[in-house]
Design an enzyme around this catalytic site. Structure first.
Site, PDB file in Angstrom:
ATOM      1  CB  CYS A 115      -0.943  -0.001   1.200  1.00 55.41           C
ATOM      2  SG  CYS A 115      -2.137  -1.322   1.103  1.00 55.41           S
ATOM      3  CG  HIS A 252      -2.982   3.852   1.513  1.00 56.70           C
ATOM      4  ND1 HIS A 252      -3.445   3.392   0.298  1.00 56.70           N
ATOM      5  CD2 HIS A 252      -3.098   2.817   2.380  1.00 56.70           C
ATOM      6  CE1 HIS A 252      -3.809   2.123   0.438  1.00 56.70           C
ATOM      7  NE2 HIS A 252      -3.622   1.750   1.693  1.00 56.70           N
ATOM      8  CG  ASN A 282      -6.434  -0.510   0.827  1.00 58.96           C
ATOM      9  OD1 ASN A 282      -5.704  -0.116  -0.082  1.00 58.96           O
ATOM     10  ND2 ASN A 282      -5.963  -0.948   1.983  1.00 58.96           N
TER      11      ASN A 282
HETATM   12  O1  UT7 Z   1      -3.719  -0.498   3.458  1.00 61.88           O
HETATM   13  C1  UT7 Z   1      -2.980  -1.317   4.296  1.00 61.88           C
HETATM   14  C2  UT7 Z   1      -3.313  -1.211   5.657  1.00 61.88           C
HETATM   15  N1  UT7 Z   1      -4.547  -1.833   6.068  1.00 61.88           N
HETATM   16  C3  UT7 Z   1      -5.256  -1.171   6.940  1.00 61.88           C
HETATM   17  O2  UT7 Z   1      -4.988  -0.027   7.182  1.00 61.88           O
HETATM   18  C4  UT7 Z   1      -6.340  -1.875   7.681  1.00 61.88           C
HETATM   19  C5  UT7 Z   1      -6.233  -1.548   9.141  1.00 61.88           C
HETATM   20  N2  UT7 Z   1      -7.251  -2.191   9.957  1.00 61.88           N
HETATM   21  C6  UT7 Z   1      -8.549  -1.829   9.878  1.00 61.88           C
HETATM   22  O3  UT7 Z   1      -8.913  -0.965   9.107  1.00 61.88           O
HETATM   23  C7  UT7 Z   1      -9.518  -2.485  10.839  1.00 61.88           C
HETATM   24  O4  UT7 Z   1      -8.788  -3.240  11.763  1.00 61.88           O
HETATM   25  C8  UT7 Z   1     -10.556  -3.387  10.123  1.00 61.88           C
HETATM   26  C9  UT7 Z   1     -11.513  -2.521   9.334  1.00 61.88           C
HETATM   27  C10 UT7 Z   1      -9.845  -4.345   9.203  1.00 61.88           C
HETATM   28  C11 UT7 Z   1     -11.355  -4.175  11.162  1.00 61.88           C
HETATM   29  O5  UT7 Z   1     -11.978  -3.292  12.075  1.00 61.88           O
HETATM   30  P1  UT7 Z   1     -11.887  -3.577  13.644  1.00 61.88           P
HETATM   31  O6  UT7 Z   1     -12.704  -2.550  14.294  1.00 61.88           O
HETATM   32  O7  UT7 Z   1     -10.432  -3.645  13.988  1.00 61.88           O
HETATM   33  O8  UT7 Z   1     -12.617  -4.973  13.766  1.00 61.88           O
HETATM   34  P2  UT7 Z   1     -12.063  -6.380  14.285  1.00 61.88           P
HETATM   35  O9  UT7 Z   1     -11.137  -6.974  13.277  1.00 61.88           O
HETATM   36  O10 UT7 Z   1     -11.555  -6.211  15.684  1.00 61.88           O
HETATM   37  O11 UT7 Z   1     -13.413  -7.222  14.303  1.00 61.88           O
HETATM   38  C12 UT7 Z   1     -14.507  -6.884  15.147  1.00 61.88           C
HETATM   39  C13 UT7 Z   1     -15.635  -7.866  14.909  1.00 61.88           C
HETATM   40  C14 UT7 Z   1     -15.216  -9.320  15.002  1.00 61.88           C
HETATM   41  O12 UT7 Z   1     -16.270 -10.019  15.604  1.00 61.88           O
HETATM   42  P3  UT7 Z   1     -16.198 -10.456  17.157  1.00 61.88           P
HETATM   43  O13 UT7 Z   1     -14.980 -11.316  17.274  1.00 61.88           O
HETATM   44  O14 UT7 Z   1     -16.069  -9.149  17.902  1.00 61.88           O
HETATM   45  O15 UT7 Z   1     -17.488 -11.153  17.373  1.00 61.88           O
HETATM   46  C15 UT7 Z   1     -15.108  -9.748  13.554  1.00 61.88           C
HETATM   47  O16 UT7 Z   1     -15.319 -11.126  13.377  1.00 61.88           O
HETATM   48  O17 UT7 Z   1     -16.155  -7.680  13.573  1.00 61.88           O
HETATM   49  C16 UT7 Z   1     -16.204  -8.954  12.920  1.00 61.88           C
HETATM   50  N3  UT7 Z   1     -16.019  -8.748  11.482  1.00 61.88           N
HETATM   51  C17 UT7 Z   1     -17.032  -8.496  10.638  1.00 61.88           C
HETATM   52  N4  UT7 Z   1     -18.351  -8.384  10.816  1.00 61.88           N
HETATM   53  C18 UT7 Z   1     -19.107  -8.087   9.745  1.00 61.88           C
HETATM   54  C19 UT7 Z   1     -14.854  -8.746  10.785  1.00 61.88           C
HETATM   55  N5  UT7 Z   1     -15.083  -8.499   9.497  1.00 61.88           N
HETATM   56  C20 UT7 Z   1     -16.428  -8.332   9.364  1.00 61.88           C
HETATM   57  C21 UT7 Z   1     -17.280  -8.049   8.278  1.00 61.88           C
HETATM   58  N6  UT7 Z   1     -18.591  -7.937   8.515  1.00 61.88           N
HETATM   59  N7  UT7 Z   1     -16.812  -7.860   7.025  1.00 61.88           N
END
Ligand code: UT7
Length: 325
Positions: A115, A252, A282
């Site tokens: 990225c 980005h 992204n």
């Molecule tokens: O460009 C390169 C760099 N990449 C990034 O900058 C990405 C950086 N990270 C992020 O943007 C965030 O961490 C994400 C958007 C990827 C995830 O957001 P989060 O608030 O960190 O969520 P999480 O991974 O902690 O997941 C929270 C919950 C989980 O459920 P439980 O365990 O709390 O029950 C996941 O299973 O959300 C669930 N979850 C989803 N639910 C609905 C994960 N993906 C999804 C989804 N739809 N697509």
């Protein structure tokens, strides 16, 4: 004192025709428009058609950038393509773009910083141009990220999209005034200790397969704002500028929450942030040149504006570029 500066002459973009909305995704996997919107700001993404290659998207963006710059392809002597989704393992996809543009002189190569790829590619081109080795460069970010996504993994597949963006950069001898156009400062970083936080689980020397994107999202998120802020401060200091001098912040486009966090740390007015993550998701190395092209096309970024770009991605890699447009 006069000095060679890398001046942006034009920019271009290409997005595949097919749009996949959050609602479309919710029919395929266990997710909702609400979750994706609240956590990322993404509403839709473009997906490359079957047989539509990274080289084709990169070539389309490059042609538009050349047209915008009013420069003939024959006047380009350097092509740097940032991509993590090349057409083939080798040759470099940049040489396919070079051939498509009918260029047989100079050099063309790919650069891999995921990225952060566009920021790394622009910095590389800047150093070649300032060193006098090349005169005019096409710097391209192009990605067919949909091809390396695991469409069963809802934690990653909702985040990415396909597309390409390009800029034409020209070496110009300027008089060294503070108002001179061109790239004013660049700053690149990487730290391989974090390479398993965002990676692809395949490759020629490991599995012999292409592999799929794997990410520890919360861990990437945890590092993003601090690392981005550090590199922005270093870039601004190098050029003797303050955050309040910035006309346009072009980050980005990974996650709206990360963009807002970085802008807030800088004390920037939200109106000064170019946001395309809602429409493009992204697109990895393509996201900054796509955002630049959007903001130049609608008249927001104008000649003389101070533009700050930053990115962070797999590796980790991160960096920033400050430009007088
Ligand atoms: O460009 C390169 C760099 N990449 C990034 O900058 C990405 C950086 N990270 C992020 O943007 C965030 O961490 C994400 C958007 C990827 C995830 O957001 P989060 O608030 O960190 O969520 P999480 O991974 O902690 O997941 C929270 C919950 C989980 O459920 P439980 O365990 O709390 O029950 C996941 O299973 O959300 C669930 N979850 C989803 N639910 C609905 C994960 N993906 C999804 C989804 N739809 N697509």
């Amino acid at each position: 004192m006069s000095q060679l500066r890398s001046v942006i002459r034009g920019c271009g973009a290409y997005l595949p025709e097919r749009i996949l909305t959050n609602q479309d995704l919710a029919k395929l996997i266990d997710t909702t428009d609400q979750w994706i919107t609240e956590r990322t700001g993404i509403k839709q993404r473009h997906i490359a058609a079957e047989g539509e290659l990274t080289s084709a998207m990169g070539t389309a963006a490059a042609r538009q950038a050349l047209k915008h710059a009013g420069i003939d392809a024959q006047d380009i002597d350097l092509i740097v393509l940032a991509t993590s989704t090349p057409d083939q393992t080798f040759p470099a996809t940049a040489v396919t773009i070079q051939a498509e543009l009918g260029i047989t002189h100079g050099a063309a190569f790919d650069l891999q910083a995921v990225c952060s790829g566009f920021v790394f590619a622009l910095t590389t081109a800047d150093n070649f141009l300032k060193g006098g080795q090349f005169k005019r460069a096409l710097v391209i970010g192009a990605e067919a990220f949909s091809r390396i996504l695991d469409w069963q993994d809802r934690s990653t597949c909702v985040l990415f999209g396909d597309g390409a963006g390009a800029v034409v950069v020209e070496a110009q001898m300027l008089n060294g005034a503070a108002t001179d156009r061109g790239i004013l400062a660049t700053c690149l970083r990487s730290d391989g200790r974090y390479r398993d936080k965002l990676f692809v689980d395949g490759g020629p020397s490991s599995t012999g397969t292409v592999g799929h994107v794997r990410m520890d999202g919360p861990e990437v998120f945890r590092h993003a704002v601090t690392k981005i802020s550090e590199v922005i401060d270093a870039t601004l200091a190098q050029a003797g500028h303050k955050a309040s001098d910035i006309d346009w912040f072009v980050p980005h486009q990974a996650n709206k929450r990360i963009l807002d966090g970085a802008a807030k740390k800088l004390g920037l007015d939200p109106e000064r942030i170019i946001v395309t993550v809602d429409k493009h998701a992204n697109t990895s190395a393509a996201s900054i040149p796509l955002a630049l092209s959007t903001a130049c096309g609608d008249g927001r970024i104008k000649q003389g504006d101070l533009v700050l770009m930053e990115a962070m991605g797999g590796g980790f890699t991160w960096g920033a570029v400050l430009i007088r447009w």
